[in-house]
Structure formats: structure tokens, C-alpha cells
Design an enzyme around this catalytic site. Structure first.
Site, PDB file in Angstrom:
ATOM      1  N   GLU A 249       0.984  -0.970  -0.104  1.00 59.73           N
ATOM      2  CA  GLU A 249       0.045   0.042   0.028  1.00 59.73           C
ATOM      3  C   GLU A 249       0.864   1.410   0.060  1.00 59.73           C
ATOM      4  O   GLU A 249       0.651   2.084   0.947  1.00 59.73           O
ATOM      5  CB  GLU A 249      -1.070  -0.151   1.233  1.00 59.73           C
ATOM      6  N   GLU A 369      -6.520  -7.211  -1.584  1.00 58.84           N
ATOM      7  CA  GLU A 369      -6.839  -7.212  -0.189  1.00 58.84           C
ATOM      8  C   GLU A 369      -8.360  -6.911  -0.360  1.00 58.84           C
ATOM      9  O   GLU A 369      -8.797  -5.745  -0.937  1.00 58.84           O
ATOM     10  CB  GLU A 369      -6.410  -6.187   0.527  1.00 58.84           C
TER      11      GLU A 369
END
Length: 476
Positions: A249, A369
């Protein structure tokens, strides 16, 4: 254990089933095959075929009584062909999961068994890819204690994770550093730099300072060139590794233009490929649209998402990046209060990224995710199952068209007895039977699609007529 006679018998059954499939496909548009009874027979055939291949994608991989893959069987690199993943020239659609702490648990003999448990349980429902951390920087049980200085026992723990994954025919996405402070992350690199006398003012200096970039490159080199102490195979040569992920991320909020992060991605993707040209590489992005595509900003979950220095399309057009990623957290990005708005967002978010992967990037996109927290107000397992089913349905809608929806990874799967690690998103399959059934069914559907396209073609080309006739995937 499976003997040679059983293996030969399975191959013979496969050849016989393949012949039957050719007959079905050849006659699928004839009047008799449009009758309900023969459509049912076709459906029964597909289930029979799936049982024969046993999730092996025609690699004829066999398992022992524990569900472990036997040594010496076919196990080759995942590659990319256009907007699809392929293994041995056949499509490979991903149904996977995240369990980030595997290396740390494997470093302690008292918890190492949990690594085996989670792989065993995931394999039992057909999950084929696991995303986990190949980093722990300067923290408790650190892999990298200081720049380029490693704890050999923790590295051996990562060796165990890779070795154990292969036993259950699970491939690994290994992430190389964290954007966040957990497990060290970019902030730990900045701390190391300051300790070395560097004049650093922001954690985002990680992306631009030459010394910090050299620290990261040294870690990449150490991991990719690591020789596994269990298998004696170098990581960069091991097909168990699905891909490398540059960072979990990444965000660079100090530069909303995205230029700083873009330059880092360009440098590091090529660097990884210079060491390991065999494996796929992804960035690890959440999927937010940035300044280069203002017309796509409408799909972002909020206005802030456009200001974190990431840029989904621009970032993924970099040389050396093989596939795209996006995450799905409407309960974090939109509102903690669960509602149908979250489901509608999930649909539009996924479709926009699949469209962009097809129309602008020519690469698969993995929703690496997704989940919902049990800590959210109004949470119940039914809503979680609805969210998971929504993600899976969108993947299947892309799959049956030969689209760029390459797969999805649950956040996250835990074995029993690890509740103290739960961030609210953990799924214990043995305690969540409705969820486990949804996951298992999705695995079977994806493997059926992979199996039907076994002649090295794409759903969207030569076998398009097969997909057109395969109308009953919802009942499989």
C-alpha cells in the site's frame, strides 16, 4: 500416497473426458443439446471433469493424505499473457488469501505449526495463492535488524514458509516493505538513515533519498538471491513464488502530484527485474485514481484518495510491472456503518479497474485485499458473506469473458488459536462454515473455467463459444 498405476488411470480418464468435451462442444449448438436434459448432462460432465483434474489445472499434481503436494510433480512459474495469468500456457485465475504474519510465526517452534495449519485449511477450500510479508524491519523478531544485517533464524523461518506453501500447492506473493509502521516499514528506513547522519524530514524521503533507496535495494537483492535452506532453491528460481510486491500500500502524501512515487516505482520495478526476470512484479497499490486521470476520480471512495500520491493507471504503465492491484475496503474508506452502499461501491470499483486493466494496461488486475471488519457497527457474518460473494461474482463475470479480472485475495485467513492477532478482518474457516462454502465454491468455478480452456487459448478468442454455452456456472 498415489502410485504409478493410479496416476496412469487418472491421465487416461482425463484423455477420455477431453474427448467427450470435444463432442459436447462440437454439438453444443445442435437442437438436441439445447434440450434441458442434455444441458444437465453437460453440467454433470463438467463436474466430473473437475473431479478428475482435482484442482491441478492438468498438471497432474497429486497429494498425499495430509493434502501435501508430492515431490517431483510439475510446478512451473506463473506468467502473464496479455490480460491473463497463465501456467504452462493455460489460464490461471486466482482465488487466494492474505496471512501476513507467517514468517514471524514460523520463527518460533511453538507457533510454527500454525503456518502448516493455515496452508492446510486454505488448500482444503481450493485457495491457491497467499500474500504475506517478506519483511520485518528493526522490530521484534526482525528479519532485517539493521540495513543489510539479517537474523538468520528469521530468514530460515521465511524459508520454511516458502517450502511449506509448496507442499500444499499454494503460491506466494511476497511483499518487500511496508508503507505503514507495522513491521518497520518506510519509517524504519528513515530512522536508520537519521541514525547514519542523514538530514531527513519526512518518511516519504524513503522514496527519493539515494541512501534509503540503496537500503531497500540491498534488501531486495538479499531476498531474491536467498537460497532456501529447506529446498536448496534460490528464491528467484522458485515457482512457488507467484510474484514480488514492491511495497504494501505505497502512499506518498507529501507529493500529491505523484511524481516522487512514480519515479521510485520506475526505478525499483526495473531493479527487481534486473535480478529476477522470471517472476512477475506488482507494485502493491490500493488502486486510487490520481491526477493523470481526472475522469476516473469519480470511482474513488472519497476526494482524499486522489491526494495520496498514487495514480492507478500511470503507476501501472511502468516498465517491469506485470499486473495491477487494488484493495477493497468500503468500511474504512466510506463509512464504518455497513450498508448496501458498500456493496454498490464494491461493484463499481471492481468494474472500473477491470475496464482500465483491459483498455489501458493490457494486464490482469488482482483485488489483493478485501474484507469487512467484525468491529464495524452493525457487523454480521451475513454481510461479510454478501461482500465476499459480490467480489467473487465480479471476478467470474470477467473470467467467463476472458477479461482482466485476474483474481482476488481475502483479507485475511487465520487458523484457530490466533485470535490475539485478529484486526477484525480475520476469517477462521473452520468456524465460519458459510464463508468456507462460498470460498470453496468459487475455487471450483475458477478451476472449471481454467480446465475448459485447456488448449492454450483465451476465453475471449477460440473458445468463446464454450463460454457462451456454459450458462450454468451459478449452479456449480
Amino acid at each position: 500416497m498415489v502410485n504409478k498405476e493410479q496416476k496412469f488411470g487418472s491421465k487416461f480418464l482425463f484423455l477420455a473426458a477431453s474427448f467427450v468435451l470435444v463432442v459436447f462442444v462440437k454439438n453444443a449448438n445442435c437442437a438436441p443439446f439445447r434440450e434441458a436434459g442434455n444441458q444437465l448432462a453437460f453440467l454433470i460432465y463438467l463436474v466430473m471433469l473437475q473431479s478428475i483434474v482435482c484442482f491441478s489445472n492438468f498438471d497432474f499434481v497429486f497429494f498425499n493424505d495430509r493434502g501435501e503436494m508430492e515431490d517431483g510433480e510439475a510446478w512451473t512459474m506463473v506468467q502473464k499473457s496479455g490480460n491473463q495469468f497463465v501456467v504452462n500456457g493455460q489460464p490461471f485465475y486466482v482465488n487466494g488469501f492474505n496471512t501476513y504474519w507467517l514468517m514471524v510465526f514460523a520463527a518460533d517452534q511453538s507457533t510454527r505449526g500454525k503456518v502448516t495449519e493455515v496452508f492446510q485449511q486454505a488448500s482444503a477450500v481450493g485457495l491457491s495463492v497467499c500474500r504475506t510479508w517478506a519483511f520485518n524491519d528493526g522490530q521484534w523478531r526482525a528479519l532485517q535488524k539493521t540495513p543489510a544485517v539479517y537474523d538468520e533464524d528469521v530468514f530460515k523461518a521465511l524459508d520454511f514458509v516458502v517450502s511449506e506453501a509448496k507442499k500444499f500447492k499454494i503460491r506466494l506473493i511476497l511483499s518487500l516493505v511496508n508503507n505503514w509502521e507495522a513491521y518497520g516499514g518506510k519509517s524504519q528506513y528513515v530512522k536508520w538513515g537519521k541514525a547514519a547522519g542523514l538530514n531527513l524530514t519526512s518518511d516519504d524521503d524513503f522514496f527519493s533519498h539515494p541512501t534509503l533507496k540503496s537500503y531497500y535495494k540491498a534488501h531486495v537483492k538479499a531476498v531474491l538471491n536467498r537460497v532456501n535452506t529447506f529446498t536448496n532453491m534460490t528464491y528467484k528460481d522458485d515457482p512457488t513464488i507467484f510474484s514480488w510486491e514492491l511495497m504494501n500500500e505505497p502512499r506518498c502524501e507529501s507529493d500529491p502530484s505523484g511524481d516522487k512515487l512514480q519515479a521510485w516505482i520506475e526505478e525499483m520495478a526495473v531493479y527487481v527485474k534486473s535480478i529476477d526476470p522470471k517472476h512477475l512484479v506488482q507494485i502493491g497499490l490500493e488502486g486510487f485514481y490520481g491526477p493523470s486521470t481526472p475522469n476516473r476520480a469519480q470511482f474513488n471512495p472519497n476526494s482524499y484518495a486522489q491526494q495520496v500520491g498514487t495514480d492507478f493507471i500511470r503507476n501501472h504503465q511502468v516498465l517491469g510491472v506485470d499486473y495491477a492491484s487494488a484493495h477493497i475496503y468500503p468500511d474504512s474508506w466510506i463509512s464504518q456503518s455497513l450498508s448496501d452502499t458498500h456493496i454498490e461501491f464494491t461493484k463499481s470499483w471492481m468494474q472500473s479497474h477491470i475496464d482500465d486493466a483491459e483498455n489501458h494496461l493490457n494486464m490482469p488486475v488482482v483485488f489483493s485485499e478485501f474484507g469487512v471488519s467484525s468491529k464495524d457497527p452493525g457487523y454480521n457474518s451475513t454481510f461479510r458473506d454478501t461482500l465476499i460473494s459480490t467480489v467473487y461474482t465480479n471476478i467470474l463475470n470477467s473470467t467467463k469473458k476472458g477479461g482482466a479480472g485476474g483474481g482476488s485475495l481475502l483479507w485475511q485467513v487465520f487458523p484457530e488459536g490466533t485470535d490475539y492477532m485478529d484486526d477484525g478482518y480475520a476469517i477462521v474457516l473452520s468456524k465460519s462454515l458459510s464463508t468456507a462454502n462460498i470460498v470453496s465454491l468459487h475455487s471450483k468455478r475458477l478451476n472449471t473455467y481454467n480446465s475448459l480452456c485447456s488448449w492454450k487459448c483465451h476465453w475471449g478468442c477460440k473458445k468463446k463459444h464454450v463460454a457462451d454455452n456454459f450458462q450454468f456456472h451459478e449452479e456449480l
